[in-house]
Design an enzyme around this catalytic site. Structure first.
Site, PDB file in Angstrom:
ATOM      1  N   HIS A 171     -28.867 -15.097 -10.624  1.00  0.00           N
ATOM      2  CA  HIS A 171     -29.232 -16.368 -11.241  1.00  0.00           C
ATOM      3  C   HIS A 171     -28.766 -17.506 -10.357  1.00  0.00           C
ATOM      4  O   HIS A 171     -27.661 -17.486  -9.844  1.00  0.00           O
ATOM      5  CB  HIS A 171     -28.598 -16.506 -12.627  1.00  0.00           C
ATOM      6  CG  HIS A 171     -29.383 -17.402 -13.519  1.00  0.00           C
ATOM      7  ND1 HIS A 171     -30.427 -16.961 -14.299  1.00  0.00           N
ATOM      8  CD2 HIS A 171     -29.301 -18.732 -13.743  1.00  0.00           C
ATOM      9  CE1 HIS A 171     -30.927 -17.972 -14.983  1.00  0.00           C
ATOM     10  NE2 HIS A 171     -30.273 -19.070 -14.649  1.00  0.00           N
ATOM     11  N   ASP A 203     -29.766 -20.110 -26.232  1.00  0.00           N
ATOM     12  CA  ASP A 203     -29.924 -20.764 -24.932  1.00  0.00           C
ATOM     13  C   ASP A 203     -31.361 -21.229 -24.756  1.00  0.00           C
ATOM     14  O   ASP A 203     -31.602 -22.310 -24.222  1.00  0.00           O
ATOM     15  CB  ASP A 203     -29.526 -19.849 -23.770  1.00  0.00           C
ATOM     16  CG  ASP A 203     -29.777 -20.553 -22.443  1.00  0.00           C
ATOM     17  OD1 ASP A 203     -29.193 -21.638 -22.246  1.00  0.00           O
ATOM     18  OD2 ASP A 203     -30.586 -20.071 -21.634  1.00  0.00           O
ATOM     19  N   ARG A 221     -31.731 -29.741 -23.522  1.00  0.00           N
ATOM     20  CA  ARG A 221     -30.918 -30.382 -22.479  1.00  0.00           C
ATOM     21  C   ARG A 221     -31.788 -30.987 -21.395  1.00  0.00           C
ATOM     22  O   ARG A 221     -31.483 -32.044 -20.836  1.00  0.00           O
ATOM     23  CB  ARG A 221     -29.950 -29.352 -21.872  1.00  0.00           C
ATOM     24  CG  ARG A 221     -28.803 -29.001 -22.812  1.00  0.00           C
ATOM     25  CD  ARG A 221     -28.016 -27.803 -22.311  1.00  0.00           C
ATOM     26  NE  ARG A 221     -27.540 -27.962 -20.967  1.00  0.00           N
ATOM     27  CZ  ARG A 221     -27.607 -27.017 -20.018  1.00  0.00           C
ATOM     28  NH1 ARG A 221     -28.098 -25.823 -20.296  1.00  0.00           N
ATOM     29  NH2 ARG A 221     -27.168 -27.242 -18.808  1.00  0.00           N
ATOM     30  N   SER A 253     -24.953 -21.342 -20.550  1.00  0.00           N
ATOM     31  CA  SER A 253     -26.392 -21.090 -20.520  1.00  0.00           C
ATOM     32  C   SER A 253     -26.695 -19.886 -19.635  1.00  0.00           C
ATOM     33  O   SER A 253     -27.381 -18.937 -20.037  1.00  0.00           O
ATOM     34  CB  SER A 253     -27.109 -22.349 -19.989  1.00  0.00           C
ATOM     35  OG  SER A 253     -28.417 -22.061 -19.590  1.00  0.00           O
ATOM     36  N   LYS A 265     -27.374 -15.698 -21.035  1.00  0.00           N
ATOM     37  CA  LYS A 265     -28.631 -14.997 -20.715  1.00  0.00           C
ATOM     38  C   LYS A 265     -28.347 -13.698 -19.979  1.00  0.00           C
ATOM     39  O   LYS A 265     -28.967 -12.676 -20.240  1.00  0.00           O
ATOM     40  CB  LYS A 265     -29.468 -15.854 -19.750  1.00  0.00           C
ATOM     41  CG  LYS A 265     -30.342 -16.889 -20.409  1.00  0.00           C
ATOM     42  CD  LYS A 265     -31.357 -17.421 -19.415  1.00  0.00           C
ATOM     43  CE  LYS A 265     -30.808 -18.447 -18.459  1.00  0.00           C
ATOM     44  NZ  LYS A 265     -30.768 -19.797 -18.916  1.00  0.00           N
TER      45      LYS A 265
END
Ligand code: URA
Length: 434
Positions: free
Chosen positions: A82, A161, A168, A183, A187
């Protein structure tokens, strides 16, 4: 418990208890707490921060807002990656098929654009038909059969999320270490990978603009990963100038395809190989990142990565002919080349301004759920440190309306800054946290 009291407590800089954090996340996920209260709390968190205990509890509450997968029952080892978000950051589109082609399954839950930073899902959706809303069963099935999945958050996985992320994006509450850490890690935890590689971006076009904040974010996420028994490594990488050349959904997808075909910009290709190398090491397929990088390069060069990307597109309902014939991608109506206004060394290409301009052209959202224009964007031709002569091609704008094109041209010209003296190229990396 009342949501308004939780907002007031955080507004007044007090620590929230585990019960309060869970009350918020569960209530928001069920739709009992409205967006306006969630936005107010997100803003209070952004302004007043959270302790590491609060952030961990927020992460776990978000991860458990839906199902938590255990992929160890599906594949021998699954590694996830990520990025914290950047401009021109299309890395997942090249890294995931490459790692998968090397024999390491990747089941990844990606996001949409966030603020000035693009999102993998928006890029993938520029391929007609590509589905990003797989069910959990489809996710597992596809991971088992072809060893690669790139999907959005299903209603079943980390739905808190999913809701907060969209909120956001349009409430100025992205740049917060606890909100980014929770966040991303919620995930990753929910998607069930046993090992996680984090690409933590730092610079003008990242949510963390200085190295200290980026390190703090990286350390927090690595700590959370370890807390839940996942091997987690973070790489601190540069995001002062855009990664690669293309910024904009379909343009980035096409640049990723070029890279999968063995071309593509040098910095982007190198970054993808380094990230893939570390993932292969984390998954136990390579002795270390350097050996993993070599494996990744071999897969890329012989076309295995591209073939795996084609499998992915096919499995998720996308039109595969776009992979083979990139000329098919829809184009913006106005494509304008802009020349270098003066000779000199490039001192800065402000990635944040470039990212915001892609949004202004229609490539990002102003409000939750807004449609986006896949065709628009900017292609930046050069890198900091390059010497350019008046009249050289500097960048190209892809737009669908003349007014925005004019404004974009002006902003991007100003985002390029010059020096008469030689300028050092910007490094790609600043370190590793593990
Ligand atoms: N990526 C995410 O998934 N969440 C963030 O908050 C920032 C980047």
């Amino acid at each position: 418990m009342r949501m308004v009291d939780i907002i007031i407590k955080k507004r007044d800089k007090y620590e929230l208890s585990q019960e309060e954090i869970e009350f918020f996340i569960q209530g928001y996920t069920r739709g009992e707490i409205p967006d306006y209260q969630a936005s107010a709390l997100a803003m209070a968190i952004l302004l007043n921060g959270m302790t590491s205990r609060e952030t961990k509890e927020l992460t776990l509450a978000m991860a458990h807002s839906g199902e938590v997968l255990d992929l160890s029952k599906v594949v021998p080892i699954a590694v996830d990656k990520h990025s914290t978000g950047g401009v021109g950051d299309k890395t997942s589109l090249v890294v995931t098929p490459t790692v998968s082609a090397c024999g390491l399954p990747v089941g990844k839950m990606s996001g949409r654009g966030l603020g000035f930073s693009g999102g993998t899902l928006d890029k993938l959706e520029s391929i007609p038909g590509f589905r990003i809303n797989l069910t959990t069963d489809e996710f597992i099935q596809q991971l088992k059969t072809i060893g690669i999945v790139l999907t959005g958050q299903s209603a079943d996985l980390a739905p808190a999320d999913g809701k907060l992320y969209g909120l956001r994006d349009v409430t100025g509450t992205v740049q917060s270490i606890p909100l980014i850490a929770s966040s991303i890690m919620s995930k990753k935890i929910a998607a069930g990978a046993q090992a996680i590689l984090l690409d933590v971006k730092v610079g003008l076009g990242a949510f963390m603009t200085n190295l200290e904040d980026a390190k703090q974010l990286a350390e927090l996420m690595v700590e959370i990963g370890k807390l839940v028994g996942r091997k987690t490594v973070a790489i601190l990488s540069d995001m002062n100038q855009p990664l690669g050349h293309a910024v904009g959904n379909s343009l980035e997808l096409q640049e990723a395809l070029d890279t999968l075909r063995g071309d593509g910009p040098d910095d982007f290709r190198e970054h993808c190989l380094v990230i893939a190398g570390h993932m292969l090491a984390l998954g136990g397929l390579a002795k270390d990142g350097a050996k993993g990088k070599k494996m990744a390069e071999d897969a890329l060069v012989v076309g295995k990565s591209l073939a795996r990307f084609r499998d992915l597109v096919q499995a998720q309902g996308g039109d595969v002919s776009y992979v083979d014939e990139p000329g098919k991608f829809a184009k913006a109506k106005l494509i304008r080349e802009v020349e270098t206004p003066r000779s000199g060394y490039l001192k800065e290409i402000n990635a944040c301004e470039v990212g915001k301009t892609a949004v202004l052209l229609g490539g990002g959202r102003g409000q939750k759920g807004d449609p986006i224009d896949y065709t628009v964007g900017i292609v930046i031709q050069h890198k900091v440190g390059d010497w350019l002569t008046t009249g050289d091609l500097l960048f190209t704008i892809h737009a669908n309306d003349e007014k925005r094109l004019k404004l974009a041209k002006q902003i991007i010209l100003e985002a390029h800054r010059w020096s008469d003296d030689p300028v050092k190229p910007i490094p790609l990396y600043y370190g590793i946290v593990d």
